[in-house]
Design a protein around this motif. Sequence first.
Motif, PDB file in Angstrom:
ATOM      1  N   PHE A   1       0.832  -1.210   0.000  1.00  0.00           N
ATOM      2  CA  PHE A   1       0.000   0.000   0.000  1.00  0.00           C
ATOM      3  C   PHE A   1       0.863   1.255   0.000  1.00  0.00           C
ATOM      4  O   PHE A   1       0.612   2.192  -0.774  1.00  0.00           O
ATOM      5  N   PHE A   2       1.908   1.287   0.832  1.00  0.00           N
ATOM      6  CA  PHE A   2       2.758   2.469   0.903  1.00  0.00           C
ATOM      7  C   PHE A   2       3.565   2.653  -0.392  1.00  0.00           C
ATOM      8  O   PHE A   2       3.759   3.778  -0.861  1.00  0.00           O
ATOM      9  N   GLY A   3       4.018   1.550  -0.970  1.00  0.00           N
ATOM     10  CA  GLY A   3       4.733   1.638  -2.236  1.00  0.00           C
ATOM     11  C   GLY A   3       3.827   2.105  -3.363  1.00  0.00           C
ATOM     12  O   GLY A   3       4.221   2.929  -4.197  1.00  0.00           O
ATOM     13  N   MET A   4       2.616   1.585  -3.386  1.00  0.00           N
ATOM     14  CA  MET A   4       1.626   1.969  -4.389  1.00  0.00           C
ATOM     15  C   MET A   4       1.301   3.454  -4.294  1.00  0.00           C
ATOM     16  O   MET A   4       1.241   4.166  -5.297  1.00  0.00           O
ATOM     17  N   LEU A   5       1.101   3.928  -3.061  1.00  0.00           N
ATOM     18  CA  LEU A   5       0.775   5.334  -2.840  1.00  0.00           C
ATOM     19  C   LEU A   5       1.924   6.242  -3.286  1.00  0.00           C
ATOM     20  O   LEU A   5       1.701   7.287  -3.918  1.00  0.00           O
ATOM     21  N   ALA A   6       3.153   5.833  -2.985  1.00  0.00           N
ATOM     22  CA  ALA A   6       4.325   6.621  -3.380  1.00  0.00           C
ATOM     23  C   ALA A   6       4.425   6.720  -4.903  1.00  0.00           C
ATOM     24  O   ALA A   6       4.682   7.807  -5.450  1.00  0.00           O
ATOM     25  N   PHE A   7       4.209   5.609  -5.596  1.00  0.00           N
ATOM     26  CA  PHE A   7       4.315   5.639  -7.056  1.00  0.00           C
ATOM     27  C   PHE A   7       3.177   6.446  -7.671  1.00  0.00           C
ATOM     28  O   PHE A   7       3.390   7.178  -8.651  1.00  0.00           O
ATOM     29  N   ASP A   8       1.991   6.341  -7.099  1.00  0.00           N
ATOM     30  CA  ASP A   8       0.855   7.120  -7.588  1.00  0.00           C
ATOM     31  C   ASP A   8       1.142   8.614  -7.454  1.00  0.00           C
ATOM     32  O   ASP A   8       0.882   9.405  -8.367  1.00  0.00           O
ATOM     33  N   MET A   9       1.708   9.018  -6.311  1.00  0.00           N
ATOM     34  CA  MET A   9       2.058  10.424  -6.117  1.00  0.00           C
ATOM     35  C   MET A   9       3.147  10.854  -7.102  1.00  0.00           C
ATOM     36  O   MET A   9       3.126  11.978  -7.613  1.00  0.00           O
ATOM     37  N   ALA A  10       4.097   9.954  -7.373  1.00  0.00           N
ATOM     38  CA  ALA A  10       5.180  10.270  -8.308  1.00  0.00           C
ATOM     39  C   ALA A  10       4.648  10.521  -9.712  1.00  0.00           C
ATOM     40  O   ALA A  10       5.051  11.484 -10.383  1.00  0.00           O
ATOM     41  N   THR A  11       3.741   9.665 -10.178  1.00  0.00           N
ATOM     42  CA  THR A  11       3.206   9.836 -11.534  1.00  0.00           C
ATOM     43  C   THR A  11       2.412  11.133 -11.658  1.00  0.00           C
ATOM     44  O   THR A  11       2.453  11.799 -12.696  1.00  0.00           O
ATOM     45  N   THR A  12       1.707  11.510 -10.598  1.00  0.00           N
ATOM     46  CA  THR A  12       0.953  12.767 -10.627  1.00  0.00           C
ATOM     47  C   THR A  12       1.910  13.951 -10.661  1.00  0.00           C
ATOM     48  O   THR A  12       1.687  14.931 -11.377  1.00  0.00           O
ATOM     49  N   ALA A  13       2.996  13.861  -9.877  1.00  0.00           N
ATOM     50  CA  ALA A  13       4.002  14.927  -9.883  1.00  0.00           C
ATOM     51  C   ALA A  13       4.659  15.042 -11.265  1.00  0.00           C
ATOM     52  O   ALA A  13       4.908  16.157 -11.756  1.00  0.00           O
ATOM     53  N   ILE A  14       4.929  13.899 -11.887  1.00  0.00           N
ATOM     54  CA  ILE A  14       5.484  13.906 -13.252  1.00  0.00           C
ATOM     55  C   ILE A  14       4.518  14.589 -14.208  1.00  0.00           C
ATOM     56  O   ILE A  14       4.917  15.393 -15.061  1.00  0.00           O
ATOM     57  N   ASN A  15       3.239  14.275 -14.054  1.00  0.00           N
ATOM     58  CA  ASN A  15       2.204  14.863 -14.904  1.00  0.00           C
ATOM     59  C   ASN A  15       2.220  16.389 -14.790  1.00  0.00           C
ATOM     60  O   ASN A  15       2.234  17.107 -15.802  1.00  0.00           O
ATOM     61  N   ASN A  16       2.231  16.897 -13.553  1.00  0.00           N
ATOM     62  CA  ASN A  16       2.249  18.346 -13.354  1.00  0.00           C
ATOM     63  C   ASN A  16       3.543  18.978 -13.856  1.00  0.00           C
ATOM     64  O   ASN A  16       3.529  20.082 -14.424  1.00  0.00           O
TER      65      ASN A  16
END
Length: 316
Positions: free
Chosen positions: A45-60
């Motif tokens: 769960f923590f790894g998934m959340l970190a990667f999800d946040m990373a992809t959103t940051a990349i998007n922005n």
Amino acid sequence: MTRESFFDLVEIRTKLASLFPFLIAVLFTNTYFHSFHWGKTLFFFFGMLAFDMATTAINNYMDFRKAHSEEYKYQENVIGKDQLSERTVVLIIFGLISFAAIVGITLAVQTGWLLLVMGCACCFIGVFYTFGPIPLSRMPLGEVFSGVTMGLGIFAITIYLNTYDKRLFFMELDLKHFALTGNTTAALAVVWASLPLIATIANIMLANNISDLEQDIANHRYTLPFYLGKRNAVILFNLLMYSSYAAILIGLIAGIYQWPILLTFVSLVKVYPQTKTFTKEQIKSKTFAMSIKNLVTFNGCYALGLLVTLLWQFIN
């Protein structure tokens, strides 16, 4: 960088899109497969959340770098609006991805090669969804990639982590041979149970692209609504939403679910008027939130149906 700027950069409010596949997978693996490993599940769960946040940051970050509209770049994008350091943003992205990679490799060593394959596939789509000369988000298949990666990818990985010891899905690999084996019925059940998640997550991207159609064209982003036309895109939004209920009903008939799953249909009380509101007008500040509310309402009731199923199985 302030905490508020960081939360805006990773769009923490949108993480429900990854939370629901995870939560529903945990409930589904307990009700259908009767197997659960809480330690590995929590670590993932923590790894998934970190990667999800990373992809959103990349998007922005990529939207900021590639923006053709000065108004968007410095008044709407969080990096320009909050005057964030690009170097700091890049370091945050690499930090989040590195943590997610450590989690993924650790779990793959513990559970098998198949997790590494599934994880790499999801990571590839997640990174190149917004990165590169022609990011996936700027193509007409953004809804497919986001829906499948999160709705099926997170769902399937969570179930794999909780059933790896049963070898319902397993990959053998050494220097001389490899073999991918699995239970066909179990695989079909996983895919079918993920369909409502795929549809509701894809609908968030679709609603966003419909609402931003004019702005996206100005920034040279040609998404699915550009090719379908706004009217047909809105029709697709409705089809995806209501097909989720059809998937639940067919799954019940096929034996994937048990009778408490019918609680999912309670969500129609909210989903119908919310979908109707978005169908009437597609304005980012006024009606885009309907797609998120639909996801929360539908999947909240979906999770409730599985939770009641679990309690009913325990009592009986």
